[in-house]
Motif scaffolding. Structure first.
Motif, PDB file in Angstrom:
ATOM      1  N   HIS A   1       5.974  50.404  38.556  1.00  0.00           N
ATOM      2  CA  HIS A   1       6.171  49.969  36.879  1.00  0.00           C
ATOM      3  C   HIS A   1       7.244  49.491  35.756  1.00  0.00           C
ATOM      4  CE1 HIS A   1       3.282  47.260  34.700  1.00  0.00           C
ATOM      5  NE2 HIS A   1       2.423  48.105  34.727  1.00  0.00           N
ATOM      6  N   GLY A   2       8.017  49.814  36.208  1.00  0.00           N
ATOM      7  CA  GLY A   2       8.809  49.936  35.491  1.00  0.00           C
ATOM      8  C   GLY A   2      10.872  49.551  35.801  1.00  0.00           C
ATOM      9  N   PRO A   3      11.559  50.348  35.221  1.00  0.00           N
ATOM     10  CA  PRO A   3      12.757  50.235  35.675  1.00  0.00           C
ATOM     11  C   PRO A   3      13.189  51.767  36.169  1.00  0.00           C
ATOM     12  CG  PRO A   3      13.417  50.913  32.883  1.00  0.00           C
ATOM     13  CD  PRO A   3      11.693  49.725  34.045  1.00  0.00           C
ATOM     14  N   ALA A   4      14.249  52.638  36.889  1.00  0.00           N
ATOM     15  CA  ALA A   4      14.681  53.461  37.267  1.00  0.00           C
ATOM     16  C   ALA A   4      13.675  54.392  36.481  1.00  0.00           C
ATOM     17  CB  ALA A   4      15.540  53.897  37.870  1.00  0.00           C
TER      18      ALA A   4
ATOM     19  N   PRO B   1       7.173  58.410  34.479  1.00  0.00           N
ATOM     20  CA  PRO B   1       6.661  59.663  33.366  1.00  0.00           C
ATOM     21  C   PRO B   1       6.481  59.045  32.613  1.00  0.00           C
ATOM     22  CG  PRO B   1       8.637  60.331  34.430  1.00  0.00           C
ATOM     23  CD  PRO B   1       8.738  58.968  34.945  1.00  0.00           C
ATOM     24  N   VAL B   2       6.506  57.925  31.901  1.00  0.00           N
ATOM     25  CA  VAL B   2       6.337  56.731  30.731  1.00  0.00           C
ATOM     26  C   VAL B   2       4.771  55.880  31.572  1.00  0.00           C
ATOM     27  CG1 VAL B   2       6.902  55.284  29.070  1.00  0.00           C
ATOM     28  CG2 VAL B   2       7.762  56.885  30.073  1.00  0.00           C
ATOM     29  N   VAL B   3       5.231  55.039  32.734  1.00  0.00           N
ATOM     30  CA  VAL B   3       4.051  53.816  33.039  1.00  0.00           C
ATOM     31  C   VAL B   3       2.959  54.683  33.855  1.00  0.00           C
ATOM     32  CG1 VAL B   3       5.854  52.348  32.185  1.00  0.00           C
ATOM     33  CG2 VAL B   3       5.797  53.186  34.889  1.00  0.00           C
ATOM     34  N   GLY B   4       3.543  56.121  34.724  1.00  0.00           N
ATOM     35  CA  GLY B   4       2.220  56.902  35.443  1.00  0.00           C
ATOM     36  C   GLY B   4       2.521  55.847  37.174  1.00  0.00           C
ATOM     37  N   GLU B   5       1.883  56.240  37.497  1.00  0.00           N
ATOM     38  CA  GLU B   5       1.818  56.377  39.246  1.00  0.00           C
ATOM     39  C   GLU B   5       0.601  54.677  39.375  1.00  0.00           C
ATOM     40  OE1 GLU B   5      -0.098  57.996  42.749  1.00  0.00           O
ATOM     41  OE2 GLU B   5      -0.637  59.153  41.212  1.00  0.00           O
ATOM     42  N   VAL B   6       1.242  53.272  39.785  1.00  0.00           N
ATOM     43  CA  VAL B   6       0.375  52.479  40.797  1.00  0.00           C
ATOM     44  C   VAL B   6       0.628  52.085  41.831  1.00  0.00           C
ATOM     45  CG1 VAL B   6       1.250  51.637  38.042  1.00  0.00           C
ATOM     46  CG2 VAL B   6       3.205  51.122  40.098  1.00  0.00           C
ATOM     47  N   THR B   7       0.437  51.031  42.291  1.00  0.00           N
ATOM     48  CA  THR B   7      -0.177  50.592  44.153  1.00  0.00           C
ATOM     49  C   THR B   7      -0.007  49.461  44.056  1.00  0.00           C
ATOM     50  OG1 THR B   7      -0.318  51.207  45.978  1.00  0.00           O
ATOM     51  CG2 THR B   7      -2.350  51.268  43.972  1.00  0.00           C
TER      52      THR B   7
END
Length: 255
Positions: free
Chosen positions: A127-130, A134-140
């Motif tokens: 959910h974002g750049p490399a 740690p900021v945007v969290g886990e997504v699937t």
């Protein structure tokens, strides 16, 4: 036959093989501001095309992530206990205290009397750049194995090595693509979901029979709307343009 109803933002009702699946429930009215952490927030600009009461019984919710209000809002969270199955991220299942949490490429099977088993596979998403996790969290994302082929829900992701894996490992019939080119003033040009141009390039490689854009309207942090996607499509080969299908909000559409 698969029928998809775009309710708004990332929220879709998918009806396939006798199953009724809801993705990323967002049913709050427009006008409120939602915080996403680290001083970042967004305003909801449009309400859902249908209410939870309009949907009828559901078999499962496929939740790409639980910690952002544009993917699970207050009304969406309130409806979760009424749905028999919830499939989400490992971290999301832990925070919600319920559901099946899947790591990338892990699987679960939905089973119910009178219906064929439905295999759900978690697919990688970033959910974002490399180094942004740690900021945007886990997504699937999710790959749903249907009688007519694989339906893939990208989840909120940018193109990265994980989406390359999807191209390499899956033969996708219908792709539901989370777009919007999400960005915020605080982080400048950094993008947190696919732009129209990135979606076009991904579909050129993935070659789904149908590509359905969602998550491109209704929030102030979405910066690639339908116009930007169509501009990117205007420069794409016809075989890519013809795969994209825009759904009228709230209208069940066979795909």
């Amino acid at each position: 036959m698969t029928t998809v109803t775009h309710i708004g933002g990332p929220t879709t009702l998918i009806e396939v093989d006798g199953w009724r699946l809801l993705t990323d429930p967002t049913f709050d009215p427009p006008g409120a501001r939602y915080g996403f952490g680290w001083g970042i927030s967004s305003v909801k600009l449009a309400g859902p095309a249908r209410s939870p009461a309009d949907l009828g019984p559901l078999d499962a919710v496929l939740l790409t992530h639980d910690h952002h209000g544009d993917n699970l809002d207050i009304a969406g969270r309130a409806m979760l206990p009424s749905v028999p199955r919830l499939v989400t991220t490992v971290a999301g299942a832990r925070r919600l205290g319920t559901g099946t949490g899947l790591a990338p490429w892990a699987e679960t099977v939905l089973e119910a009397p009178g219906k064929p088993p439905l295999r759900i596979t978690a697919t990688p998403a970033r959910h974002g750049p490399a180094l942004s996790r740690p900021v945007v969290g886990e997504v699937t994302g999710f790959a749903v194995g249907t009688s007519t082929g694989t339906l893939w829900i990208s989840g909120d992701t940018v193109p990265f090595a994980g989406t390359d894996q999807v191209v390499d490992r899956l033969s996708v019939d219908v792709a539901v693509l989370h777009l919007g080119g999400v960005r915020f003033p605080l982080t400048g040009p950094l993008r947190y979901t696919m732009t129209g141009a990135e979606a076009v390039a991904l579909c050129a490689a993935l070659k789904p029979r149908v590509a359905i854009p969602v998550h491109y309207e209704g929030w102030s942090h979405f910066h690639d709307g339908r116009g930007e996607v169509e501009a990117a499509l205007s420069n794409a080969p016809a075989e890519v343009r013809d795969r994209f299908r825009w759904l009228a909000p709230g209208a069940p559409t066979p795909v």
